[in-house]
Design an enzyme around this catalytic site. Structure first.
Site, PDB file in Angstrom:
ATOM      1  N   GLU A  47      52.697-126.899  52.301  1.00  0.00           N
ATOM      2  CA  GLU A  47      52.477-125.991  53.423  1.00  0.00           C
ATOM      3  C   GLU A  47      51.171-126.254  54.092  1.00  0.00           C
ATOM      4  OE1 GLU A  47      51.541-121.001  54.201  1.00  0.00           O
ATOM      5  OE2 GLU A  47      51.413-121.869  52.135  1.00  0.00           O
ATOM      6  N   HIS A  76      57.294-118.723  56.141  1.00  0.00           N
ATOM      7  CA  HIS A  76      56.559-117.656  56.103  1.00  0.00           C
ATOM      8  C   HIS A  76      56.424-116.921  57.444  1.00  0.00           C
ATOM      9  CE1 HIS A  76      54.014-118.755  52.066  1.00  0.00           C
ATOM     10  NE2 HIS A  76      55.325-118.474  52.039  1.00  0.00           N
ATOM     11  N   GLU A 126      54.865-112.732  54.483  1.00  0.00           N
ATOM     12  CA  GLU A 126      53.906-113.153  53.780  1.00  0.00           C
ATOM     13  C   GLU A 126      52.474-112.102  54.013  1.00  0.00           C
ATOM     14  OE1 GLU A 126      51.037-116.875  52.222  1.00  0.00           O
ATOM     15  OE2 GLU A 126      51.625-116.582  54.380  1.00  0.00           O
TER      16      GLU A 126
END
Length: 273
Positions: free
Chosen positions: A148, A207, A247
């Site tokens: 990520e 996300h 998220e």
């Protein structure tokens, strides 16, 4: 669009509450946060993994992925001594093992801050050394490892789509993939949909949050400055068929049930309009 709930915001209560809310509010899956008291990898190894698997079955929700805490509290593979680096890699490997036992779709990691004053070539060598080992382990156990990108407020290593592309070029592994958190590109003035164009089938997760455009803060959809409705429609119209996890993290721990309900309601409204 398949929408996931991230359990980090529920850390002040029982994990089961996150599963119950996800079912009741219409989420399609769960992304497990890997910290105490819920799903810290050593605790899972000691037997708690059975509880998580049972929750998934009881509430009829797949575990999208497992996201252990890896940014300097206390694990950061990019910072510190060789012993600290080794401990961080061992923790990530254990996390992959536990993700496998939970039938999670992936293990999600990030490259934390490498420290101020460190030459980019030095921290890049460390990054590649780490990821070569981790990608090899992911191949051995047949687990996708999702890298990520973070905002520059969180890391100085992997922050942009081009950073991810460089990693993928340097490490040829079918199991090393990446994802899009819409906050990092937005705060850096990077086109969000560029991730889909450049990463192609290497983009395995998303996300979704809102952003103020000037920090790493993650806001409930509709509370920030991002044209999130347009972003959601662009993702919906793309070829992406994975999950989009909303998220919500530390900002909403005071009442995660309230904000999880609001978040998915807002996203569904954006999808319909």
């Amino acid at each position: 669009m398949k929408i996931g709930l991230f359990t980090s915001g529920y850390q002040r209560g029982p994990l089961e509450k996150a599963f119950k809310d996800a079912r009741d509010f219409g989420y399609d899956g769960i992304e497990i946060w890997g910290g105490r008291p819920h799903a810290f990898a050593p605790d899972l190894k000691a037997g708690d993994v059975r509880h998580v698997v049972e929750l998934s079955k009881t509430y009829g929700l797949p575990i999208i992925g497992y996201t252990p805490e890896l940014n300097a509290y206390p694990y950061n593979m990019m910072l510190g001594s060789e012993r600290m680096r080794r401990e961080s890699l061992d923790m990530i490997k254990l996390s992959m093992d536990m993700a496998k036992e939970m039938n999670a779709g992936f293990t999600l990691i990030s490259a934390g801050h490498a420290g101020v004053g460190v030459h980019p070539e030095q921290y890049w060598r460390r990054l590649i050394k780490n990821l070569e080992e981790l990608a090899g382990y992911a191949e051995d156990i047949e687990m996708d490892l999702v890298l990520e990108p973070l905002t520059p407020y969180e890391s100085n290593v992997i922050c942009t789509c081009n950073d991810v592309l460089r990693v993928i070029q340097d490490i040829n592994s079918s199991r090393l993939v990446s994802m899009l958190d819409v906050c990092p590109p937005f705060v850096q003035g990077e086109p969000i949909m560029l991730y889909f164009e450049k990463l192609g089938d290497k983009l395995k997760h998303v996300h979704l949050i809102d952003s103020d455009g000037q920090s790493d803060a993650h806001y409930v959809p509709g509370e920030g400055k991002m044209p999130l409705k347009q972003v959601i429609h662009q993702i919906e119209n793309s070829q992406y068929d994975g999950y989009c996890t909303i998220e919500l993290v530390s900002m909403y721990m005071s009442d995660p049930t309230l904000y999880s309900a609001l978040a998915i309601e807002r996203v569904k409204e954006m999808l319909e309009n």
